[in-house]
Design an enzyme around this catalytic site. Structure first.
Site, PDB file in Angstrom:
ATOM      1  N   GLU A  39       0.866  -1.191   0.000  1.00 22.62           N
ATOM      2  CA  GLU A  39       0.000   0.000   0.000  1.00 22.62           C
ATOM      3  C   GLU A  39       0.903   1.243   0.000  1.00 22.62           C
ATOM      4  OE1 GLU A  39      -2.131   0.040   3.694  1.00 22.62           O
ATOM      5  OE2 GLU A  39      -3.476   1.679   3.132  1.00 22.62           O
ATOM      6  N   LYS A 110      -9.779   2.207  -1.720  1.00 24.18           N
ATOM      7  CA  LYS A 110      -9.962   1.529  -0.422  1.00 24.18           C
ATOM      8  C   LYS A 110     -11.304   1.887   0.225  1.00 24.18           C
ATOM      9  CE  LYS A 110      -7.200   0.665   3.782  1.00 24.18           C
ATOM     10  NZ  LYS A 110      -5.956   1.058   4.481  1.00 24.18           N
ATOM     11  N   CYS A 143      -5.029  -3.578   2.659  1.00 24.80           N
ATOM     12  CA  CYS A 143      -4.710  -3.612   4.086  1.00 24.80           C
ATOM     13  C   CYS A 143      -5.910  -3.897   4.992  1.00 24.80           C
ATOM     14  CB  CYS A 143      -3.970  -2.328   4.461  1.00 24.80           C
ATOM     15  SG  CYS A 143      -2.952  -2.581   5.950  1.00 24.80           S
TER      16      CYS A 143
HETATM   17  C1  ACM Z   1      -3.908  -0.115   7.125  1.00 26.75           C
HETATM   18  O1  ACM Z   1      -5.032  -0.276   6.662  1.00 26.75           O
HETATM   19  N1  ACM Z   1      -2.953   0.463   6.435  1.00 26.75           N
HETATM   20  C2  ACM Z   1      -3.586  -0.578   8.486  1.00 26.75           C
END
Ligand code: ACM
Length: 266
Positions: A39, A110, A143
């Site tokens: 990420e 995301k 993530c």
């Molecule tokens: C995250 O979602 N970078 C912990």
């Protein structure tokens, strides 16, 4: 068989060009179908505020870094799945892109922002989708999406053989949870996590490394250690992800009872 893998490394906060050149030199000559990066591997993760993020985020269509990655894909004949701080007009998303020799083939924004990300990113606004990469069906999540089993399930129901999971994991559980996401959906998943720390005015965040390839029975096929840089590539057989049977009379997908799952979408 498809050759899939990841590159675990330590990005330096705000050093977009040098992070890009670390990635390009490490991946040049790699033989793979798809390689996953962490990420936000070019900007770093722990922004002071939205203004700092806005100064580092880019429109992928106008990003010299993305052009360099497309060129890398062209030279090596592979695809990349990478995190990216995506500017879209006045919005900024924590995104993941699949890039191939012909350009960007998929963008995921995301959906589940983690902690301080809520202070500076906009939440994802697009449905989950999968994409065909040379006959391998691939889905993207980022993530903290690991904590929402609906994400991996939705991708698996859309036919994902492999879930690419660019990450900057800071909690202890994400890697382990992904083994369960694989087991309950019968899919492969690559979690590409970063190492090192972002030492920033708002505090220091330390990332947990331990990137991994997990298989459709929840098996750990490979895991890196916490600190070391590693380029890992291995072969996977998508037929294993397409057979959802647990026993001759039990099937992960056919046995579902969605009529009773109303609370999930209410
Ligand atoms: C995250 O979602 N970078 C912990």
């Amino acid at each position: 068989m498809f050759r899939v893998g990841y590159f675990q490394f330590e990005p330096a906060f705000g050093e977009v060009e040098s992070n890009l050149s670390t990635v390009v030199s490490a991946l040049r000559g790699a033989e793979a179908d798809i390689i996953v990066l962490p990420e936000l591997p070019f900007t770093g993760y722990r922004f002071r505020d939205r203004a700092e993020l806005a100064a580092l985020a880019e429109d992928p269509a106008r990003s010299p870094g993305i052009s360099a990655l497309v060129e890398l894909c062209r030279e090596n004949g592979f695809h990349l799945a990478t995190g990216f701080a995506e500017k879209a007009g006045d919005r900024i998303f924590n995104s993941a892109l699949i890039i191939g020799p012909g350009g960007i083939v998929q963008t995921y924004r995301k959906l589940h922002l983690f902690d301080a990300e809520n202070d500076y990113f906009d939440p994802g606004d697009r449905p989950l989708e999968t994409v065909d990469i040379r006959g391998l069906r691939v889905g993207l999540m980022i993530c903290y999406d690991w904590a929402f089993p609906e994400v991996a399930r939705t991708l698996a129901l859309q036919g994902a053989d492999l879930i690419c999971h660019p990450s900057n994991l800071v909690l202890a559980w994400g890697q382990q949870a992904m083994l369960t996401r694989c087991l309950e959906n019968g899919v492969f998943a690559i979690t590409a996590n970063r190492t090192g720390s972002d030492v920033r005015p708002g505090g220091t965040l330390t990332f947990t490394g331990r990137s991994q390839l997990a298989g459709p029975r929840g098996e750990l096929m490979h895991r890196s250690d916490e600190r070391r840089r590693e380029l890992f590539i291995a072969g996977i057989d998508p037929a294993r992800a397409r057979d959802k049977r647990v026993t001759p009379k039990s099937d992960l997908f056919e046995d579902r009872r969605p009529a009773f799952y109303g609370a999930l979408t209410d």
